[in-house]
Scaffold this active site. Structure first.
Site, PDB file in Angstrom:
ATOM      1  N   CYS A 160       0.916  -1.318  -0.110  1.00 20.02           N
ATOM      2  CA  CYS A 160       0.023   0.086   0.212  1.00 20.02           C
ATOM      3  C   CYS A 160       0.829   1.008  -0.131  1.00 20.02           C
ATOM      4  O   CYS A 160       0.498   2.218  -0.125  1.00 20.02           O
ATOM      5  CB  CYS A 160      -0.899  -0.107   1.113  1.00 20.02           C
TER       6      CYS A 160
ATOM      7  N   HIS B  68      -3.221   7.544   1.904  1.00 17.59           N
ATOM      8  CA  HIS B  68      -3.600   6.260   1.130  1.00 17.59           C
ATOM      9  C   HIS B  68      -4.998   6.025   1.774  1.00 17.59           C
ATOM     10  O   HIS B  68      -5.338   6.266   3.089  1.00 17.59           O
ATOM     11  CB  HIS B  68      -2.564   5.268   2.023  1.00 17.59           C
TER      12      HIS B  68
ATOM     13  N   ASN C 164      -9.906   0.015  -0.728  1.00 19.11           N
ATOM     14  CA  ASN C 164      -8.511   0.166  -0.673  1.00 19.11           C
ATOM     15  C   ASN C 164      -7.642  -0.431  -1.972  1.00 19.11           C
ATOM     16  O   ASN C 164      -7.798  -1.756  -2.133  1.00 19.11           O
ATOM     17  CB  ASN C 164      -7.991  -0.611   0.604  1.00 19.11           C
TER      18      ASN C 164
HETATM   19  O1  UT7 Z   1      -2.942  -0.429   3.947  1.00 18.84           O
HETATM   20  C1  UT7 Z   1      -3.272  -1.059   5.305  1.00 18.84           C
HETATM   21  C2  UT7 Z   1      -4.365  -2.118   4.966  1.00 18.84           C
HETATM   22  N1  UT7 Z   1      -5.155  -2.511   5.842  1.00 18.84           N
HETATM   23  C3  UT7 Z   1      -5.607  -1.508   6.490  1.00 18.84           C
HETATM   24  O2  UT7 Z   1      -5.899  -0.551   6.622  1.00 18.84           O
HETATM   25  C4  UT7 Z   1      -6.901  -2.436   7.287  1.00 18.84           C
HETATM   26  C5  UT7 Z   1      -6.709  -1.877   8.912  1.00 18.84           C
HETATM   27  N2  UT7 Z   1      -7.693  -2.396   9.862  1.00 18.84           N
HETATM   28  C6  UT7 Z   1      -9.162  -2.113   9.798  1.00 18.84           C
HETATM   29  O3  UT7 Z   1      -9.474  -1.267   8.818  1.00 18.84           O
HETATM   30  C7  UT7 Z   1     -10.046  -2.854  10.756  1.00 18.84           C
HETATM   31  O4  UT7 Z   1      -9.356  -3.369  11.494  1.00 18.84           O
HETATM   32  C8  UT7 Z   1     -11.343  -3.615   9.820  1.00 18.84           C
HETATM   33  C9  UT7 Z   1     -11.913  -2.688   9.247  1.00 18.84           C
HETATM   34  C10 UT7 Z   1     -10.352  -4.524   9.046  1.00 18.84           C
HETATM   35  C11 UT7 Z   1     -11.701  -4.328  10.804  1.00 18.84           C
HETATM   36  O5  UT7 Z   1     -12.512  -3.645  11.838  1.00 18.84           O
HETATM   37  P1  UT7 Z   1     -12.143  -3.567  13.463  1.00 18.84           P
HETATM   38  O6  UT7 Z   1     -13.130  -2.506  14.071  1.00 18.84           O
HETATM   39  O7  UT7 Z   1     -10.787  -3.651  13.812  1.00 18.84           O
HETATM   40  O8  UT7 Z   1     -13.082  -5.119  13.509  1.00 18.84           O
HETATM   41  P2  UT7 Z   1     -12.548  -6.340  14.140  1.00 18.84           P
HETATM   42  O9  UT7 Z   1     -11.701  -7.162  13.327  1.00 18.84           O
HETATM   43  O10 UT7 Z   1     -12.554  -6.335  15.510  1.00 18.84           O
HETATM   44  O11 UT7 Z   1     -13.896  -7.145  13.993  1.00 18.84           O
HETATM   45  C12 UT7 Z   1     -15.335  -6.909  14.846  1.00 18.84           C
HETATM   46  C13 UT7 Z   1     -16.291  -7.947  14.506  1.00 18.84           C
HETATM   47  C14 UT7 Z   1     -15.871  -9.359  14.633  1.00 18.84           C
HETATM   48  O12 UT7 Z   1     -16.721 -10.137  15.178  1.00 18.84           O
HETATM   49  P3  UT7 Z   1     -16.874 -10.612  16.569  1.00 18.84           P
HETATM   50  O13 UT7 Z   1     -15.521 -11.353  16.753  1.00 18.84           O
HETATM   51  O14 UT7 Z   1     -16.743  -9.160  17.467  1.00 18.84           O
HETATM   52  O15 UT7 Z   1     -18.178 -11.448  16.694  1.00 18.84           O
HETATM   53  C15 UT7 Z   1     -15.597  -9.855  13.273  1.00 18.84           C
HETATM   54  O16 UT7 Z   1     -15.778 -11.058  12.917  1.00 18.84           O
HETATM   55  O17 UT7 Z   1     -16.929  -7.930  12.889  1.00 18.84           O
HETATM   56  C16 UT7 Z   1     -16.650  -9.053  12.380  1.00 18.84           C
HETATM   57  N3  UT7 Z   1     -16.429  -8.677  11.038  1.00 18.84           N
HETATM   58  C17 UT7 Z   1     -17.314  -8.677  10.165  1.00 18.84           C
HETATM   59  N4  UT7 Z   1     -18.679  -8.467  10.280  1.00 18.84           N
HETATM   60  C18 UT7 Z   1     -19.344  -7.951   9.394  1.00 18.84           C
HETATM   61  C19 UT7 Z   1     -15.268  -8.848  10.360  1.00 18.84           C
HETATM   62  N5  UT7 Z   1     -15.325  -8.461   8.928  1.00 18.84           N
HETATM   63  C20 UT7 Z   1     -16.678  -8.220   8.907  1.00 18.84           C
HETATM   64  C21 UT7 Z   1     -17.445  -8.161   7.882  1.00 18.84           C
HETATM   65  N6  UT7 Z   1     -18.657  -7.879   8.202  1.00 18.84           N
HETATM   66  N7  UT7 Z   1     -17.055  -7.723   6.514  1.00 18.84           N
END
Ligand code: UT7
Length: 326
Positions: free
Chosen positions: A115, A253, A283
């Site tokens: 990225c 980004h 992204n």
């Molecule tokens: O250039 C760098 C590239 N990468 C990034 O920028 C990614 C950086 N990270 C993020 O943007 C965030 O961490 C995410 C958007 C990927 C995730 O957001 P979060 O607030 O950190 O959520 P989480 O991973 O803690 O997940 C929360 C809940 C989980 O369920 P439980 O365990 O709380 O029951 C996940 O399983 O959301 C669930 N979850 C989803 N639910 C619906 C994860 N993906 C999804 C989804 N739809 N697509």
């Protein structure tokens, strides 16, 4: 005392025709428009058609940038393409674009910093122009991340999209005054391979002889992103004797709206100076900065003389900033 700087002559971008909304994705994996918008700000992404490769996207963005700059492809001495999704393992996708543009002089190669790729490519092109490797460079970020996504994995497949963006750089003599010079003023690149397992692809020619799929510990990436991004921006401020108030535009980004907002808040950059396009394409890795930049140039926000801060953070981890005056 006059110095030489790489000045941006023009920019261009391209998004594949096929748009996939959050609702479309909710029919394939257990997700919802509400979750995706709230956690990331993404509303839709573009997915390359069958037979449409990274080089095709990059070529369209390159042609648009050449057109916008008003220069002929034959005047390009150097092509630096940032991508993690090349057409082939080798040769570099940059040489495919070079050939398609009818260029047989100079050099073309790819850089791979995920990225952060566009920031690394800009820095590389700037350094090579200053080192005498030509006068004009095409710097491209182009990706087809849809090809390395695990479409069963809702934690990653909703986040990424395909696209390309490009700029034309020209080495020019400028007065040597950071407060008025056009062009790239300062670049700051960083990486730390200790974070390799937080964002990677689980395949490759040497390890598995497969392309592999993207794997990410999203929360871990998020945790480091804001600190790393703000660090390299502070480095840029220090090196150029500028501060957040001096910026006209912050072109980050486009990975996640929450990371962008938190970084701007921490740096004291006013929200109205932040260019955000992540809602429209997700992204797109190395393509995201030039896509955002091209949008803001073409809609008239970015004007000649404006001071711009570009920044990115991604797999590796890699991260970096480029301060330039348009
Ligand atoms: O250039 C760098 C590239 N990468 C990034 O920028 C990614 C950086 N990270 C993020 O943007 C965030 O961490 C995410 C958007 C990927 C995730 O957001 P979060 O607030 O950190 O959520 P989480 O991973 O803690 O997940 C929360 C809940 C989980 O369920 P439980 O365990 O709380 O029951 C996940 O399983 O959301 C669930 N979850 C989803 N639910 C619906 C994860 N993906 C999804 C989804 N739809 N697509």
């Amino acid at each position: 005392m006059s110095v030489r700087r790489s000045v941006v002559l023009g920019c261009g971008s391209y998004l594949p025709e096929n748009t996939v909304t959050n609702d479309d994705l909710a029919t394939r994996v257990d997700t919802s428009d509400e979750w995706i918008v709230q956690r990331t700000g993404i509303r839709e992404r573009h997915i390359a058609a069958e037979g449409e490769f990274t080089s095709h996207l990059g070529l369209k963005a390159a042609r648009a940038a050449l057109d916008h700059a008003g220069v002929d492809a034959q005047s390009i001495d150097l092509i630096v393409l940032a991508t993690s999704t090349p057409d082939n393992t080798f040769p570099a996708t940059a040489v495919t674009i070079q050939a398609a543009l009818g260029i047989t002089h100079g050099a073309a190669f790819d850089v791979q910093a995920v990225c952060s790729g566009f920031v690394f490519a800009l820095t590389t092109a700037d350094a090579l122009l200053k080192a005498g490797q030509g006068t004009r460079a095409l710097v491209i970020g182009a990706e087809t991340f849809s090809r390395i996504l695990d479409w069963e994995d809702r934690t990653t497949c909703v986040l990424f999209g395909d696209g390309a963006g490009a700029v034309v750089l020209e080495l020019q003599d400028v007065p040597g005054d950071m407060s008025t010079d056009h062009g790239i003023l300062t670049c700051h690149l960083r990486s730390d391979g200790n974070h390799k397992d937080k964002l990677y692809v689980d395949g490759g020619p040497s390890s598995t002889q497969t392309t592999g799929h993207l794997r990410m510990k999203g929360k871990e990436v998020f945790k480091h992103a804001v600190g790393m991004v703000t660090d390299v921006i502070m480095d840029a401020f220090e090196a150029s004797d500028t501060c957040a108030e001096d910026l006209d535009w912050f072109v980050p980004h486009q990975a996640n709206r929450r990371i962008i907002d938190a970084s701007a808040r921490k740096l004291g950059i006013a929200p109205e100076k932040v260019v955000i396009t992540v809602d429209l394409h997700g992204n797109t890795s190395a393509a995201s900065i030039p896509l955002a930049l091209d949008t803001a140039v073409r809609d008239g926000r970015v004007k000649r003389g404006d001071l711009l801060m570009l920044e990115a953070m991604g797999g590796g981890f890699t991260w970096g900033s480029v301060l330039l005056r348009w």
